[in-house]
Design an enzyme around this catalytic site. Sequence first.
Site, PDB file in Angstrom:
ATOM      1  N   TYR A 145       0.848  -1.212   0.000  1.00 57.78           N
ATOM      2  CA  TYR A 145       0.000   0.000   0.000  1.00 57.78           C
ATOM      3  C   TYR A 145       0.877   1.253   0.000  1.00 57.78           C
ATOM      4  O   TYR A 145       0.695   2.153  -0.826  1.00 57.78           O
ATOM      5  CB  TYR A 145      -0.903  -0.038   1.234  1.00 57.78           C
ATOM      6  CG  TYR A 145      -1.740   1.200   1.465  1.00 57.78           C
ATOM      7  CD1 TYR A 145      -2.887   1.441   0.714  1.00 57.78           C
ATOM      8  CD2 TYR A 145      -1.405   2.123   2.455  1.00 57.78           C
ATOM      9  CE1 TYR A 145      -3.668   2.566   0.935  1.00 57.78           C
ATOM     10  CE2 TYR A 145      -2.173   3.250   2.691  1.00 57.78           C
ATOM     11  CZ  TYR A 145      -3.303   3.465   1.933  1.00 57.78           C
ATOM     12  OH  TYR A 145      -4.065   4.593   2.167  1.00 57.78           O
ATOM     13  N   LYS A 149       1.410   4.081  -3.053  1.00 57.56           N
ATOM     14  CA  LYS A 149       1.242   5.517  -2.803  1.00 57.56           C
ATOM     15  C   LYS A 149       2.536   6.272  -3.142  1.00 57.56           C
ATOM     16  O   LYS A 149       2.499   7.367  -3.710  1.00 57.56           O
ATOM     17  CB  LYS A 149       0.857   5.768  -1.344  1.00 57.56           C
ATOM     18  CG  LYS A 149      -0.485   5.174  -0.937  1.00 57.56           C
ATOM     19  CD  LYS A 149      -1.626   5.895  -1.609  1.00 57.56           C
ATOM     20  CE  LYS A 149      -2.980   5.462  -1.065  1.00 57.56           C
ATOM     21  NZ  LYS A 149      -4.100   5.979  -1.878  1.00 57.56           N
TER      22      LYS A 149
HETATM   23  P1  NDP Z   1     -13.431   6.429   0.155  1.00 55.51           P
HETATM   24  O1  NDP Z   1     -13.374   4.952   0.075  1.00 55.51           O
HETATM   25  O2  NDP Z   1     -14.409   7.012   1.122  1.00 55.51           O
HETATM   26  O3  NDP Z   1     -13.732   7.045  -1.304  1.00 55.51           O
HETATM   27  C1  NDP Z   1     -13.052   6.583  -2.398  1.00 55.51           C
HETATM   28  C2  NDP Z   1     -13.415   7.351  -3.661  1.00 55.51           C
HETATM   29  O4  NDP Z   1     -12.806   6.677  -4.762  1.00 55.51           O
HETATM   30  C3  NDP Z   1     -14.906   7.423  -3.956  1.00 55.51           C
HETATM   31  O5  NDP Z   1     -15.211   8.624  -4.617  1.00 55.51           O
HETATM   32  C4  NDP Z   1     -15.111   6.246  -4.887  1.00 55.51           C
HETATM   33  O6  NDP Z   1     -16.206   6.380  -5.780  1.00 55.51           O
HETATM   34  C5  NDP Z   1     -13.827   6.270  -5.691  1.00 55.51           C
HETATM   35  N1  NDP Z   1     -13.543   4.936  -6.235  1.00 55.51           N
HETATM   36  C6  NDP Z   1     -13.230   3.817  -5.531  1.00 55.51           C
HETATM   37  N2  NDP Z   1     -13.094   2.768  -6.375  1.00 55.51           N
HETATM   38  C7  NDP Z   1     -13.331   3.253  -7.629  1.00 55.51           C
HETATM   39  C8  NDP Z   1     -13.351   2.668  -8.927  1.00 55.51           C
HETATM   40  N3  NDP Z   1     -13.095   1.361  -9.113  1.00 55.51           N
HETATM   41  N4  NDP Z   1     -13.637   3.445  -9.984  1.00 55.51           N
HETATM   42  C9  NDP Z   1     -13.894   4.772  -9.815  1.00 55.51           C
HETATM   43  N5  NDP Z   1     -13.911   5.385  -8.611  1.00 55.51           N
HETATM   44  C10 NDP Z   1     -13.623   4.636  -7.536  1.00 55.51           C
HETATM   45  O7  NDP Z   1     -11.949   6.969   0.418  1.00 55.51           O
HETATM   46  P2  NDP Z   1     -11.349   7.810   1.633  1.00 55.51           P
HETATM   47  O8  NDP Z   1     -11.862   9.199   1.548  1.00 55.51           O
HETATM   48  O9  NDP Z   1     -11.469   7.047   2.902  1.00 55.51           O
HETATM   49  O10 NDP Z   1      -9.800   7.774   1.254  1.00 55.51           O
HETATM   50  C11 NDP Z   1      -9.333   8.522   0.163  1.00 55.51           C
HETATM   51  C12 NDP Z   1      -7.861   8.242  -0.048  1.00 55.51           C
HETATM   52  O11 NDP Z   1      -7.135   8.518   1.150  1.00 55.51           O
HETATM   53  C13 NDP Z   1      -7.534   6.800  -0.422  1.00 55.51           C
HETATM   54  O12 NDP Z   1      -6.617   6.802  -1.482  1.00 55.51           O
HETATM   55  C14 NDP Z   1      -6.868   6.240   0.819  1.00 55.51           C
HETATM   56  O13 NDP Z   1      -5.898   5.270   0.493  1.00 55.51           O
HETATM   57  C15 NDP Z   1      -6.206   7.480   1.399  1.00 55.51           C
HETATM   58  N6  NDP Z   1      -5.955   7.406   2.828  1.00 55.51           N
HETATM   59  C16 NDP Z   1      -6.917   6.940   3.671  1.00 55.51           C
HETATM   60  C17 NDP Z   1      -6.683   6.855   5.033  1.00 55.51           C
HETATM   61  C18 NDP Z   1      -7.765   6.394   5.970  1.00 55.51           C
HETATM   62  O14 NDP Z   1      -7.515   6.347   7.190  1.00 55.51           O
HETATM   63  N7  NDP Z   1      -8.948   6.049   5.478  1.00 55.51           N
HETATM   64  C19 NDP Z   1      -5.387   7.245   5.606  1.00 55.51           C
HETATM   65  C20 NDP Z   1      -4.462   7.777   4.640  1.00 55.51           C
HETATM   66  C21 NDP Z   1      -4.750   7.843   3.304  1.00 55.51           C
HETATM   67  P3  NDP Z   1     -17.656   5.722  -5.446  1.00 55.51           P
HETATM   68  O15 NDP Z   1     -18.252   6.623  -4.396  1.00 55.51           O
HETATM   69  O16 NDP Z   1     -18.362   5.746  -6.724  1.00 55.51           O
HETATM   70  O17 NDP Z   1     -17.387   4.347  -4.893  1.00 55.51           O
END
Ligand code: NDP
Length: 240
Positions: A145, A149
């Site tokens: 992961y 990134k």
């Molecule tokens: P979410 O899972 O809440 O949202 C993800 C977004 O990506 C949504 O808009 C979703 O669209 C879109 N998405 C996911 N899969 C696809 C796909 N196959 N095709 C098109 N769109 C897609 O993410 P978070 O806000 O929790 O996290 C955002 C980023 O931050 C991620 O990259 C994560 O790795 C990173 N991050 C998260 C942490 C955490 O603690 N959660 C910590 C540090 C970094 P749809 O709504 O249509 O599914």
Amino acid sequence: MATAAMQTDEEFIATNQSAFMVGATGETGKHILEELTNRKLFQTITLIGRREVTYEGEKYQSIVQKVVDFDNLDSHADVFKNHDVGFICLGARAGNTGVTSNLPALRKVDHDYVIKSAELAKAGGCRHLVLLSAMKASKDASHPYSKIKGEVEEEAKAFGFDRLSIFQPAVIMVDRKDETRVGEWFLKKALAPVAFFFPTALTVPIATLARAMVNTALTPKDQDVEVLDNKAIHRMGGKK
Ligand code: NDP
């Protein structure tokens, strides 16, 4: 990172900028969108996603939605044109069994879709890309992961944006309405006391992260590429 004075909202609004977002339907994306629309910072905000969402209320008038096929983003190059600032906060759902359970799917979204979006944004004239990455991101990391990134960060740097702001949050503290990530839920519960006593150590409230990502657009450029770690995110997100 230097703490240069931030523009006021009024000063920024007067510059008539437009933005795009990829990942606006995610938890972080939703909070960024609320921050942007509450403060009415951009003339238009183009939401680029795989599905359309209903937004009701006067504050959403600046939104334009574009539904795209992420496996064929080149055919949607037009939607990435003529934006001043871009926010990318896309990410595959890690699921209940951990982020390494489906690496190809993770890589496709967190790397391929993100990099193609960045490439098209740069080609379309975007000056400032605000990219959501993660703590410990490194192309040399042993954890897949963090490695993905880190690779994304390096490839995004190579596009040569006038300004690239990379955000490396620790665990994002958020109550998901449709909580299905059991591992993430337990992690957040376990980290709640840490968040209380050492707020900037291992966690960041989602509202702070979103405000930090938005505020960076109002902050004068200090260097072409800036990396905000968790503490810097707390500082930037604390500015009003
Ligand atoms: P979410 O899972 O809440 O949202 C993800 C977004 O990506 C949504 O808009 C979703 O669209 C879109 N998405 C996911 N899969 C696809 C796909 N196959 N095709 C098109 N769109 C897609 O993410 P978070 O806000 O929790 O996290 C955002 C980023 O931050 C991620 O990259 C994560 O790795 C990173 N991050 C998260 C942490 C955490 O603690 N959660 C910590 C540090 C970094 P749809 O709504 O249509 O599914």
